[in-house]
Design a protein around this motif. Structure first.
Motif, short mmCIF file in Angstrom:
data_model
loop_
_atom_site.label_atom_id
_atom_site.label_comp_id
_atom_site.label_asym_id
_atom_site.label_seq_id
_atom_site.Cartn_x
_atom_site.Cartn_y
_atom_site.Cartn_z
N GLU A 27 74.63 19.03 -75.99
CA GLU A 27 76.01 18.57 -75.81
C GLU A 27 76.65 19.20 -74.57
OE1 GLU A 27 80.34 19.00 -78.11
OE2 GLU A 27 78.47 19.44 -79.19
N ALA A 28 76.44 20.50 -74.37
CA ALA A 28 77.04 21.19 -73.23
C ALA A 28 76.48 20.66 -71.91
CB ALA A 28 76.82 22.69 -73.35
N VAL A 29 75.16 20.48 -71.82
CA VAL A 29 74.54 20.00 -70.59
C VAL A 29 75.00 18.58 -70.28
CG1 VAL A 29 72.35 19.41 -69.47
CG2 VAL A 29 72.54 21.51 -70.81
N TYR A 30 75.12 17.75 -71.30
CA TYR A 30 75.49 16.35 -71.09
C TYR A 30 76.97 16.17 -70.76
CZ TYR A 30 76.72 11.54 -72.25
OH TYR A 30 77.22 10.26 -72.20
N THR A 31 77.85 16.98 -71.35
CA THR A 31 79.29 16.80 -71.16
C THR A 31 79.66 16.98 -69.69
OG1 THR A 31 79.68 17.60 -73.40
CG2 THR A 31 81.56 17.58 -71.91
N PRO A 32 80.32 16.01 -69.08
CA PRO A 32 80.57 16.03 -67.63
C PRO A 32 81.27 17.29 -67.11
CG PRO A 32 81.02 13.85 -68.50
CD PRO A 32 80.73 14.72 -69.68
N LYS A 33 82.26 17.80 -67.78
CA LYS A 33 83.00 18.94 -67.26
C LYS A 33 82.35 20.28 -67.57
CE LYS A 33 87.53 16.69 -67.20
NZ LYS A 33 88.94 16.76 -67.62
N LEU A 34 81.21 20.25 -68.23
CA LEU A 34 80.50 21.49 -68.55
C LEU A 34 79.20 21.57 -67.75
CD1 LEU A 34 81.12 21.66 -72.41
CD2 LEU A 34 82.34 22.86 -70.60
N GLY A 35 78.12 21.01 -68.30
CA GLY A 35 76.84 21.03 -67.61
C GLY A 35 76.07 22.30 -67.87
N THR B 9 75.59 10.23 -60.16
CA THR B 9 74.90 8.95 -60.37
C THR B 9 75.64 8.14 -61.43
OG1 THR B 9 72.83 10.11 -59.87
CG2 THR B 9 72.64 7.90 -60.79
N PHE B 10 75.33 8.40 -62.70
CA PHE B 10 76.03 7.70 -63.79
C PHE B 10 77.24 8.51 -64.27
CE2 PHE B 10 71.46 6.65 -64.07
CZ PHE B 10 71.54 5.31 -63.71
N GLN B 11 77.21 9.78 -63.98
CA GLN B 11 78.33 10.67 -64.29
C GLN B 11 78.19 11.88 -63.39
OE1 GLN B 11 77.15 11.36 -68.53
NE2 GLN B 11 77.04 13.51 -67.95
N GLU B 12 78.98 12.89 -63.63
CA GLU B 12 78.92 14.09 -62.80
C GLU B 12 77.55 14.76 -62.94
OE1 GLU B 12 82.20 16.64 -63.61
OE2 GLU B 12 83.62 14.98 -63.71
N PRO B 13 77.08 15.51 -61.91
CA PRO B 13 75.77 16.17 -61.98
C PRO B 13 75.64 17.05 -63.23
CG PRO B 13 76.65 16.32 -59.76
CD PRO B 13 77.74 15.74 -60.62
N TRP B 14 74.46 16.97 -63.87
CA TRP B 14 74.28 17.67 -65.14
C TRP B 14 74.15 19.19 -64.98
CZ3 TRP B 14 69.81 20.45 -65.56
CH2 TRP B 14 68.72 20.06 -64.77
N VAL B 15 73.89 19.65 -63.75
CA VAL B 15 73.84 21.10 -63.54
C VAL B 15 75.23 21.71 -63.74
CG1 VAL B 15 73.50 22.92 -61.80
CG2 VAL B 15 71.82 21.10 -62.04
N GLY B 16 76.25 20.91 -63.42
CA GLY B 16 77.62 21.40 -63.58
C GLY B 16 78.07 22.24 -62.41
N THR B 17 79.32 22.60 -62.43
CA THR B 17 79.88 23.44 -61.38
C THR B 17 80.68 24.57 -62.01
OG1 THR B 17 81.83 22.01 -61.26
CG2 THR B 17 80.03 21.55 -59.71
N LEU B 18 80.80 25.63 -61.26
CA LEU B 18 81.60 26.77 -61.70
C LEU B 18 82.70 26.97 -60.68
CD1 LEU B 18 82.02 29.01 -63.75
CD2 LEU B 18 80.46 30.45 -62.44
N GLU B 19 83.84 26.38 -60.95
CA GLU B 19 84.96 26.50 -60.03
C GLU B 19 85.54 27.90 -60.07
OE1 GLU B 19 87.67 23.50 -61.30
OE2 GLU B 19 86.20 21.87 -61.09
N GLN B 20 86.16 28.28 -58.96
CA GLN B 20 86.63 29.65 -58.83
C GLN B 20 87.65 30.02 -59.90
OE1 GLN B 20 88.16 30.54 -54.95
NE2 GLN B 20 88.46 32.72 -55.37
#
Length: 555
Positions: A75-83, A225-236
Motif C-alpha cells: 500500500e505504501a509503495v503504491y500510494t502516490p504521495k508515499l512510495g 507514467t500512470f501515476q507518480e514514480p513509485w520510488v517516491g520523493t522526500l521533500e525537505q
C-alpha cells in the motif's frame, strides 16, 4: 464474480495443516509441562525457556511478517504521495532487532522476567505498573486487528468470500491452536507459516514482473507514467516527519511484548541475541516481494485489466492493492498461492499477538494485582479465557477501519511514545522511581493527545512550529511522536530526581512517600558492635559519676 472454489479448498488445506502442526506442538508442550520442575505457566508462555536458535529465528521473523507488513508495504509503495521512500518497515524492524539484541536482551534475561512489564512491577509496584500495562495490551490488540484485516481483505478480493467469514474463521483457527499448546504451538506453526510466505511470495514475483500489461518497473521508478514514480520523493519539509516514522518503528518495536516473548523463551542469552541478528536479515529479504507488488501496481494501466478504470488509489482502495494486483495481473492459480502467503503471514502474527496480550494480562494484572494467591492451575484457565477474549476483541476492531497501515502505525505509536521511554528508564537509569514514572505516563499521554493524529481524526490542539492548515485540517510538520517520547523520557527523569530530592532532604514528610524512594538506613554488624561499646562505656561512666556523687554527700 462467483466463489473461487479452488482457492477456498487451498485455504482449507492450509488451515488444516496449521491446526495439525499446532496440535502436534501441543503434545510437546504437555510433555514439557509434565517434565518441568518449575512453574507450568512458563511452559505455556515461554516454552520452558528452551526454544533453540533455528525455531527462534523462524518465530521472531514470522511474528513481524504479518498481514499488516505485507499489505502495508504494498500500500505504501503504491500510494502516490508515499512510495518506497516511506515504505522502510523491513529496514526499521531490522534496526529494531539489532538494537534489541545489543542492549535489551541481556538485562531482561538476567532477571528471568516473563513479560516486558515485569521490571515495572518489581520497581514501581502493582498499582502504577497496572496503568503502564494498558498501553501494552492495546498494542497487542491492535496488532491482532491489523493482521486479520489484511487477511480478510485479501480473501474477499481473491476468493470472493464475504469479509466477515474470512476474518472470523481465520481468527478461530488462530485461537484454537494457540489455546492448545501456547508458545510451543505458536513457534512451531511459525516454521510452516514463514516457509510458506517465503516460497509463495517469491513464486508470485516473476509472474508479476513479466505480465504484459505493466510497464517495466525500472522505467516507472523515477518517471511519471500512470501515476507518480513509485520510488517516491522526500521533500525537505517532510524530512522531520520521515525521521519520526523511522524512529517510531525502529525504537518502538523494542518495547513490544512479542519481541521480548521470543528473546525470553530462547534457550540462552547468546541464542536470543543471535536470533535477533538473524531475524534482522530474514525480515529484510521478506520485505522485497510486497515492495515489488506495489511497484508493479504503480506501473500498471488498470484500464487494460478487468478491474477497469479508475485505478485503485482513485477509488480509495489502495489498501487492497496487493490482493488486487495478484487477482488481475497473475494467473488464477498464482493468486491462490498468494492468498496462501498472506494467510500464513496473518496466522504467524495473530497467534503471537494473542499470546503476548495473554501473557501480560495473566502475569501482570491477574496474578500480581487481582489474585496474588491464584494457583498455577487457575492461571492456566485465565490464559485460555484471555486468548479467546483478545481474539474476539481484536477481530471486532477490523470492522471499523479498512487500512492496515493505520492500525499498524497506531500500535507502534503507542509503544514508542509511552512504553519505550519507560522501559529504557526502568532498565538503564537506576535513579528513576514511581513518581517519575507516574508523571511521565500522564504528561506523555497528554502531550501525545494534544499534538493530534489525523489518521484517526484526533484534532490538533497543541501546534508545534511549522503546523499548517490544509483543507481545513491542521497538519503537524514537526516529529510529534518523537517529541512525545522525549517528553515522557525527560519527565520521568526530572520528576524522579525531584522526588528523591524532596524526600531525602526532608522537605516532605516521610509518611507521604508512597513509592518509598527514600533509602532505608541499614546498619552493618561492625557499626552495631561499635555503637553497643560506646553505649556501654557511656553507661559505665554514668555509674562512676553517680557513685562519686553519693560518696561526696554528707552522712
Amino acid at each position: 464474480m462467483a466463489l473461487n472454489i479452488p482457492g477456498v479448498v487451498a485455504v482449507v488445506v492450509f488451515y488444516l495443516l496449521i491446526l495439525g502442526t499446532g496440535f502436534w506442538a501441543a503434545r510437546k508442550s504437555r510433555k514439557a509441562e509434565r517434565n518441568s520442575r518449575g512453574n507450568r505457566t512458563e511452559v505455556i508462555l515461554l516454552g520452558d525457556r528452551n526454544i533453540n536458535l533455528l525455531v527462534g529465528i523462524f518465530t521472531m521473523s514470522a511474528t513481524w511478517v504479518g498481514g499488516g507488513f505485507l499489505l502495508g508495504l504494498a500500500e505504501a509503495v503504491y500510494t502516490p504521495k508515499l512510495g518506497l521512500m516511506w515504505a522502510l518497515m523491513p529496514i526499521q524492524y531490522s534496526v529494531s532487532f539489532i538494537i534489541g539484541g545489543l542492549f535489551f536482551v541481556k538485562p531482561m534475561r538476567d532477571k528471568k522476567y516473563i513479560t516486558v512489564m515485569d521490571p515495572f512491577q518489581r520497581k514501581y509496584g502493582a498499582v502504577l505498573s497496572g496503568a503502564l500495562v494498558l498501553p501494552s495490551l492495546l498494542v497487542d490488540v491492535l496488532w491482532v486487528s491489523c493482521t486479520l484485516l489484511g487477511l480478510g481483505t485479501t480473501m474477499s478480493v481473491i476468493l470472493d468470500l464475504p469479509y466477515s467469514y474470512s476474518v472470523w474463521i481465520s481468527s478461530a483457527v488462530a485461537i484454537i491452536y494457540t489455546l492448545s499448546g501456547g508458545l510451543y504451538s505458536v513457534a512451531y506453526t511459525d516454521i510452516i507459516q514463514l516457509s510458506l510466505v517465503f516460497l509463495s511470495l517469491w513464486l508470485c514475483v516473476p509472474f508479476l514482473l513479466l505480465n504484459p500489461i505493466s510497464t517495466n518497473i525500472a522505467q516507472t521508478a523515477f518517471n511519471h507514467t500512470f501515476q507518480e514514480p513509485w520510488v517516491g520523493t522526500l521533500e525537505q519539509n517532510k524530512v522531520l516527519r520521515w525521521t519520526d516514522d523511522f524512529l517510531m518503528l525502529a525504537l518502538g518495536s523494542v518495547a513490544f511484548q512479542s519481541f521480548h516473548q521470543r528473546t525470553l523463551s530462547a534457550s540462552s542469552t547468546l541464542t536470543a541475541q543471535l536470533t535477533c541478528y538473524a531475524a534482522a536479515l530474514v525480515i529484510t529479504i521478506l520485505g522485497v516481494p510486497p515492495i515489488l507488488v506495489g511497484a508493479v501496481a504503480a506501473s500498471t494501466d488498470w484500464n487494460l485489466t478487468l478491474y477497469g478504470s479508475p485505478p485503485p488509489f482513485v477509488r480509495g482502495e489502495q489498501s487492497l492493492v496487493l490482493p488486487l494486483t495478484l487477482q488481475y495481473l497473475t494467473p488464477s492459480y498464482i493468486s491462490i498461492i498468494g492468498i496462501g502467503a498472506v494467510a500464513a503471514a496473518v496466522m504467524s502474527s495473530t497467534d503471537s499477538s494473542l499470546l503476548s496480550a495473554t501473557s501480560v494480562f495473566s502475569s501482570n494484572i491477574y496474578k500480581n494485582i487481582l489474585r496474588k494467591q491464584a494457583s498455577d492451575y487457575e492461571i492456566q484457565w485465565v490464559i485460555r479465557v484471555t486468548v479467546v477474549v483478545v481474539g474476539v476483541v481484536g477481530t471486532s476492531i477490523t470492522f471499523f477501519t479498512k487500512s492496515t497501515l493505520v492500525l499498524w502505525i497506531l500500535g507502534a505509536d503507542v509503544s514508542y511514545t509511552l512504553i519505550f521511554p519507560h522501559l529504557v528508564c526502568v532498565l538503564f537509569i537506576e535513579m528513576t522511581n514511581g513518581y517519575g514514572a507516574m508523571m511521565g505516563y500522564v504528561i506523555g499521554l497528554t502531550v501525545r493527545i494534544l499534538l493530534g493524529e489525523n489518521t484517526i481524526g484526533l484534532p490538533v490542539v497543541l501546534q508545534l512550529p511549522g503546523c499548517t492548515l490544509e483543507d481545513g485540517i491542521y497538519v503537524q510538520k514537526y516529529p510529534i511522536r518523537t517529541v512525545s517520547m522525549l517528553c515522557t523520557l525527560v519527565t520521568i527523569i526530572v520528576f524522579s530526581m525531584l522526588g528523591l530530592f524532596l524526600f531525602n532532604r526532608g522537605l516532605l514528610p516521610e509518611r507521604w512517600d508512597i513509592f518509598k524512594v527514600k533509602p532505608s538506613i541499614t546498619v552493618s554488624p561492625a557499626d552495631t558492635i561499635t555503637q553497643t561499646l560506646k553505649e556501654a562505656v557511656a553507661s559505665d561512666a554514668e555509674c562512676d559519676e553517680n557513685i562519686r556523687g553519693l560518696a561526696l554527700q554528707p552522712m
